[in-house]
Design an enzyme around this catalytic site. Structure first.
Site, PDB file in Angstrom:
ATOM      1  CE1 TYR A   1      34.261  -3.643  35.778  1.00 46.17           C
ATOM      2  CE2 TYR A   1      35.374  -2.078  34.337  1.00 46.17           C
ATOM      3  CZ  TYR A   1      35.347  -2.839  35.495  1.00 46.17           C
ATOM      4  OH  TYR A   1      36.402  -2.782  36.365  1.00 46.17           O
TER       5      TYR A   1
ATOM      6  CD  GLU B   1      35.230  -3.756  39.517  1.00 50.56           C
ATOM      7  OE1 GLU B   1      35.844  -4.267  38.562  1.00 50.56           O
ATOM      8  OE2 GLU B   1      35.139  -4.295  40.634  1.00 50.56           O
TER       9      GLU B   1
END
Length: 421
Positions: free
Chosen positions: A143, A231
């Protein structure tokens, strides 16, 4: 995913939680557009192409993926949770991995259909494009994100060596794996900053030097395009030992529209609330909610207070609408059109405390709006401040059936009572 857990980033961002109609004070672009943009900055992304018709799908399969055995077909809507979403037609999932010869069929079942996810609300969103991508062989998922952090007053990189699921879940299950690296907005990202991020991600096979360069390129994209959030989930390692942004979400600061014309040309108004699009065109701040009392107020603080007092008296606001301190008569008319376009609105509360905003301008706007829009719901008006007597006189001489109020509390109480009539 619209945000990160408050505890994780010291309340840097708010949790999106359950779906809600909200005005996005930032540009949100589709996944395929984000991939194209990242590619321009040298970020590794999967090979892919967007298509809006079956003809385009067929052509893309033939021209772009002639040798692929499998493809990923992704519905393109401006909402998260697509993979777990459901089409109103009954098709499960907005993202499918299929054989090459099945891609056209599954794309046909997506295009033009309404996809409902945890972020769209029950009304869902229409899929106007699908994104066809090569199927990567992933050996590791991580992530990565860059946000604007209030605490450090600058960009903040948040990363985790595990990915593929929401950061909220990752923060709950693996809090020790979350790393945060603040970036000096004046100095920019350094090799040391990027190395901290890569060491925290701990890629299994990707070259460390190449990975550091990828992190720096992502920051360059964030800075140069006025991103408010970037993101990537997952940031993946492939079987060829390459770091790839497998899926990404990018938001951009609306205030930068004047210098980011290429980016803002990507805006897709068909995916936005049409009332908010209409409000933006006339420079009004509007947020659609789920209540029955439409609000028109000047000033964000007064608008919030008005909504609170409506709730206090047992009502529910249908919107947040701030006409600002210098609205014209035309803007007031357009504000009424937006309010009355909402079928859920059963009463309207106008609450104006005139300072820069003059009460007579509001009053003239209300009268003209009544002439253009057949007002079928009761209107409660509370005026106070600059030119208040002229405003009240305009309303009185108009012959309109208005409910006047002496103060905010009185106005809210009368608006709630008006719902019963």
């Amino acid at each position: 995913m619209r945000g990160l857990v408050n505890k994780l980033v010291s309340r840097s961002l708010s949790i999106s939680g359950k779906w809600q109609n909200q005005q996005l004070r930032r540009l949100n672009i589709h996944e395929y557009q984000g991939a194209e943009l990242m590619g321009k900055y040298g970020v590794n992304v999967p090979k892919g192409v967007a298509a809006s018709s079956l003809e385009e799908v067929k052509k893309a399969i033939q021209d772009v993926f002639p040798n692929e055995s499998e493809l990923v077909v992704k519905s393109q809507i401006l909402a998260g949770g697509r993979g777990l979403g459901t089409f109103k037609s009954g098709l499960k999932g907005g993202v499918h991995i299929v054989k090459r010869d099945e891609a056209e069929e599954i794309a046909g079942k997506m295009l033009g259909q309404v996809l409902v996810t945890k972020q769209t609300g029950p009304q869902g969103k229409v899929v106007s494009k699908v994104y066809l991508c090569e199927k990567l062989s992933l050996v590791n998922e991580m992530y990565f994100s860059i946000i604007l952090d209030r605490k450090s007053a600058g960009p903040l990189i948040i990363a985790c060596k595990k990915g593929g699921t929401s950061i909220e879940d990752l923060a709950e299950k693996f809090p020790d794996m979350i790393i945060k690296v603040p970036i000096d907005v004046f100095a920019g990202i350094t090799d040391e900053d990027a190395a901290k991020v890569v060491d925290g991600l701990a890629p299994k096979a990707a070259d460390r030097k190449d990975s550091i360069e990828q992190v720096k390129k992502l920051y360059e994209l964030f800075r140069k395009t006025d991103c408010t959030m970037l993101e990537i989930n997952p940031l993946a390692e492939t079987s060829t030992n390459q770091l790839v942004a497998a899926d990404a979400k990018l938001n951009f600061d609306d205030n930068a529209a004047f210098r980011q014309k290429e980016v803002f040309a990507m805006r897709d108004p068909t995916q936005e609330d049409p009332r908010e699009v209409a409000a933006a065109k006339v420079d009004l701040n509007y947020i659609g909610l789920d209540g029955e009392i439409g609000c028109m107020v000047n000033g964000a603080g007064l608008a919030m207070a008005t909504m609170d007092i409506i709730k206090l008296h047992g009502g529910t606001p249908a919107n947040f609408l701030d006409v600002g301190g210098n609205a014209s008569e035309h803007q007031v008319v357009e504000a009424f059109k937006i309010l009355t376009s909402d079928d859920k609105v059963k009463a309207i509360l106008v609450n104006i405390f005139g300072g820069i905003m003059k009460c007579d301008v509001i009053a003239s706007g209300i009268v003209n709006a009544a002439k253009e829009v057949a007002l079928k719901v009761p209107v409660v008006v509370r005026l106070e401040g600059t030119n208040v007597e002229q405003g009240k006189r305009i309303l009185k001489e108009s012959g309109m059936k208005l409910i006047t109020a002496d103060d905010l509390d009185d106005a809210a109480e009368k608006a709630v009572k008006a719902l019963a009539h």
